[in-house]
Design a protein around this motif. Structure first.
Motif, mmCIF file in Angstrom:
data_model
loop_
_atom_site.group_PDB
_atom_site.id
_atom_site.type_symbol
_atom_site.label_atom_id
_atom_site.label_comp_id
_atom_site.label_asym_id
_atom_site.label_seq_id
_atom_site.Cartn_x
_atom_site.Cartn_y
_atom_site.Cartn_z
ATOM 1 N N GLU A 170 0.808 -1.225 0.000
ATOM 2 C CA GLU A 170 0.000 0.000 0.000
ATOM 3 C C GLU A 170 0.844 1.279 0.000
ATOM 4 O O GLU A 170 0.585 2.177 -0.812
ATOM 5 C CB GLU A 170 -0.974 0.019 1.184
ATOM 6 C CG GLU A 170 -2.068 -1.014 1.113
ATOM 7 C CD GLU A 170 -1.577 -2.386 1.537
ATOM 8 O OE1 GLU A 170 -0.516 -2.462 2.194
ATOM 9 O OE2 GLU A 170 -2.240 -3.375 1.202
ATOM 10 N N LEU A 189 -1.797 9.834 3.113
ATOM 11 C CA LEU A 189 -2.686 8.690 3.285
ATOM 12 C C LEU A 189 -1.944 7.368 3.051
ATOM 13 O O LEU A 189 -2.107 6.408 3.810
ATOM 14 C CB LEU A 189 -3.864 8.806 2.314
ATOM 15 C CG LEU A 189 -5.206 8.193 2.744
ATOM 16 C CD1 LEU A 189 -5.712 8.877 4.002
ATOM 17 C CD2 LEU A 189 -6.226 8.331 1.631
ATOM 18 N N THR A 232 -1.047 4.313 6.067
ATOM 19 C CA THR A 232 -1.622 2.970 6.082
ATOM 20 C C THR A 232 -0.766 2.004 6.883
ATOM 21 O O THR A 232 -1.280 1.050 7.466
ATOM 22 C CB THR A 232 -1.779 2.416 4.652
ATOM 23 O OG1 THR A 232 -0.506 2.402 4.008
ATOM 24 C CG2 THR A 232 -2.756 3.234 3.848
ATOM 25 N N ALA A 274 -8.235 0.194 4.256
ATOM 26 C CA ALA A 274 -7.256 1.223 3.904
ATOM 27 C C ALA A 274 -7.060 1.287 2.391
ATOM 28 O O ALA A 274 -6.946 2.385 1.814
ATOM 29 C CB ALA A 274 -5.930 0.933 4.600
ATOM 30 N N ARG A 275 -7.034 0.130 1.741
ATOM 31 C CA ARG A 275 -6.880 0.123 0.284
ATOM 32 C C ARG A 275 -8.069 0.804 -0.397
ATOM 33 O O ARG A 275 -7.901 1.583 -1.343
ATOM 34 C CB ARG A 275 -6.754 -1.317 -0.205
ATOM 35 C CG ARG A 275 -5.452 -1.982 0.175
ATOM 36 C CD ARG A 275 -5.445 -3.443 -0.201
ATOM 37 N NE ARG A 275 -4.195 -4.089 0.171
ATOM 38 C CZ ARG A 275 -4.004 -5.402 0.166
ATOM 39 N NH1 ARG A 275 -5.001 -6.209 -0.188
ATOM 40 N NH2 ARG A 275 -2.837 -5.902 0.513
ATOM 41 N N ALA A 284 -9.971 3.074 0.903
ATOM 42 C CA ALA A 284 -9.875 4.508 1.179
ATOM 43 C C ALA A 284 -8.904 5.184 0.226
ATOM 44 O O ALA A 284 -9.168 6.285 -0.288
ATOM 45 C CB ALA A 284 -9.445 4.727 2.628
ATOM 46 N N LEU A 285 -7.765 4.533 -0.037
ATOM 47 C CA LEU A 285 -6.786 5.095 -0.973
ATOM 48 C C LEU A 285 -7.371 5.246 -2.369
ATOM 49 O O LEU A 285 -7.219 6.296 -3.018
ATOM 50 C CB LEU A 285 -5.551 4.195 -1.028
ATOM 51 C CG LEU A 285 -4.495 4.380 0.053
ATOM 52 C CD1 LEU A 285 -3.484 3.244 0.005
ATOM 53 C CD2 LEU A 285 -3.791 5.714 -0.113
ATOM 54 N N TRP A 304 -10.074 7.937 -2.432
ATOM 55 C CA TRP A 304 -9.463 9.264 -2.282
ATOM 56 C C TRP A 304 -8.950 9.785 -3.623
ATOM 57 O O TRP A 304 -9.211 10.933 -4.000
ATOM 58 C CB TRP A 304 -8.318 9.207 -1.277
ATOM 59 C CG TRP A 304 -7.621 10.533 -1.108
ATOM 60 C CD1 TRP A 304 -6.561 11.013 -1.832
ATOM 61 C CD2 TRP A 304 -7.981 11.582 -0.194
ATOM 62 N NE1 TRP A 304 -6.223 12.275 -1.422
ATOM 63 C CE2 TRP A 304 -7.080 12.645 -0.420
ATOM 64 C CE3 TRP A 304 -8.951 11.698 0.795
ATOM 65 C CZ2 TRP A 304 -7.137 13.828 0.326
ATOM 66 C CZ3 TRP A 304 -9.005 12.876 1.522
ATOM 67 C CH2 TRP A 304 -8.106 13.921 1.284
ATOM 68 N N ALA A 334 -13.738 8.627 1.685
ATOM 69 C CA ALA A 334 -12.407 8.054 1.854
ATOM 70 C C ALA A 334 -11.837 8.412 3.218
ATOM 71 O O ALA A 334 -11.250 7.562 3.904
ATOM 72 C CB ALA A 334 -11.486 8.545 0.749
ATOM 73 N N PHE A 356 -10.880 5.747 6.103
ATOM 74 C CA PHE A 356 -9.540 5.689 6.671
ATOM 75 C C PHE A 356 -9.575 5.977 8.176
ATOM 76 O O PHE A 356 -8.792 5.398 8.939
ATOM 77 C CB PHE A 356 -8.624 6.687 5.968
ATOM 78 C CG PHE A 356 -7.166 6.372 6.161
ATOM 79 C CD1 PHE A 356 -6.574 5.364 5.430
ATOM 80 C CD2 PHE A 356 -6.395 7.069 7.070
ATOM 81 C CE1 PHE A 356 -5.236 5.052 5.605
ATOM 82 C CE2 PHE A 356 -5.063 6.765 7.252
ATOM 83 C CZ PHE A 356 -4.482 5.753 6.511
ATOM 84 N N TYR A 376 -10.356 2.798 9.793
ATOM 85 C CA TYR A 376 -9.164 1.933 9.809
ATOM 86 C C TYR A 376 -8.238 2.327 10.956
ATOM 87 O O TYR A 376 -7.730 1.467 11.690
ATOM 88 C CB TYR A 376 -8.458 2.046 8.469
ATOM 89 C CG TYR A 376 -7.091 1.399 8.409
ATOM 90 C CD1 TYR A 376 -6.957 0.017 8.343
ATOM 91 C CD2 TYR A 376 -5.935 2.181 8.396
ATOM 92 C CE1 TYR A 376 -5.706 -0.577 8.283
ATOM 93 C CE2 TYR A 376 -4.685 1.594 8.341
ATOM 94 C CZ TYR A 376 -4.569 0.220 8.279
ATOM 95 O OH TYR A 376 -3.333 -0.359 8.219
#
Length: 268
Positions: free
Chosen positions: A136, A193, A197, A214-215, A217-218, A221, A250, A254, A257
């Motif tokens: 990530e 970001l 992670t 998290a993935r 969210a990335l 984003w 996003a 996150f 997370y």
């Protein structure tokens, strides 16, 4: 982390701190104009580039010097020189904006662009040479590096438009808005970001779980950042609002997370 990497990282971060202090001074000088609704002033331009380039981008270069070996088991190629060039270019551009010196603006832009290009190349090499088990941060940094490249292209267009008196026929406010979106949301926000992670669980000494959140969210984003940038360039308010909603989603994902990592932390 090898001892040889620490001194360059600290030196680059020290330069970033100087740019932050100078940016604060420029922002204070720009305050009367901003309060009156005049945002495109020499002082405001100087403050924006001191903070965005001199502080944030230089600080990212310094942080990557320290963190890259932990994230991908490979050092950031050219990191010290990239950070120094970005800082020097930002400082020169700021002086040029503030004093109205076109030569300083152009020279600073060339130096800052060289540093940013070196930083993008270093991030690309970091991705290609990665050997760690944390995809990530490296993948997020690679995408953020693309945003930095886009920021450079828009910066060149804005500078040409500014100095030729609009000969390109571009909408200057939209161009500057897109430039700010690519730099602030895509490059700076995307980098923070991506690094968080893994750095957040590490700092909390928490087991790395629910990486899928998290993935997601990335991805969301960067989709939001792209929508905002395209909307600003096209003057499409609906697209900008949709991008803002995606950015909010996003950030919420996150945040969930990080909250989960904090719940399982071993360090208080």
């Amino acid at each position: 982390m090898t001892p040889g990497l620490r001194v360059p990282a600290v030196a680059v971060l020290a330069l970033a701190a100087l740019a932050w202090a100078a940016g604060c001074v420029a922002l204070v000088a720009a305050a009367p104009g901003l309060a009156a609704g005049a945002w495109y002033t020499p002082e405001a331009l100087a403050a924006a580039h001191l903070v965005g380039l001199g502080f944030l981008t230089t600080a990212i270069a310094g942080a990557l010097l320290h963190l890259a070996p932990n994230m991908s088991r490979a050092a950031l190629p050219g990191g010290p020189l990239a950070g120094a060039l970005v800082w020097a270019g930002a400082a020169t551009m700021a002086v040029g904006f503030w004093r109205g010196w076109a030569a300083a603006e152009a020279a600073g832009g060339v130096v800052a662009a060289a540093g940013a290009a070196l930083l993008v190349a270093g991030v690309a090499r970091l991705w290609l040479r990665r050997r760690g088990s944390w995809p990530e941060p490296a993948a997020g940094l690679a995408v953020a590096g693309g945003w930095l490249a886009a920021t450079l292209v828009l910066a060149v267009l804005a500078l040409v438009e500014r100095r030729t008196g609009g000969e390109l026929g571009l909408d200057r406010p939209r161009l500057i808005g897109a430039h700010a979106a690519t730099g602030g949301l895509g490059w700076i926000g995307g980098t923070i970001l991506a690094m968080a992670t893994r750095m957040a669980p590490m700092m909390l000494i928490a087991p790395v779980e629910r990486v899928g959140v998290a993935r997601a969210a990335l991805v969301v984003w960067h989709v939001g950042a792209a929508a905002v940038t395209a909307g600003v360039l096209a003057g499409a308010g609906g697209l900008v609002r949709a991008g803002a909603v995606a950015l909010g989603l996003a950030a919420a994902a996150f945040g969930a997370y990080l909250a989960d990592a904090a719940r399982r932390r071993r360090r208080r």
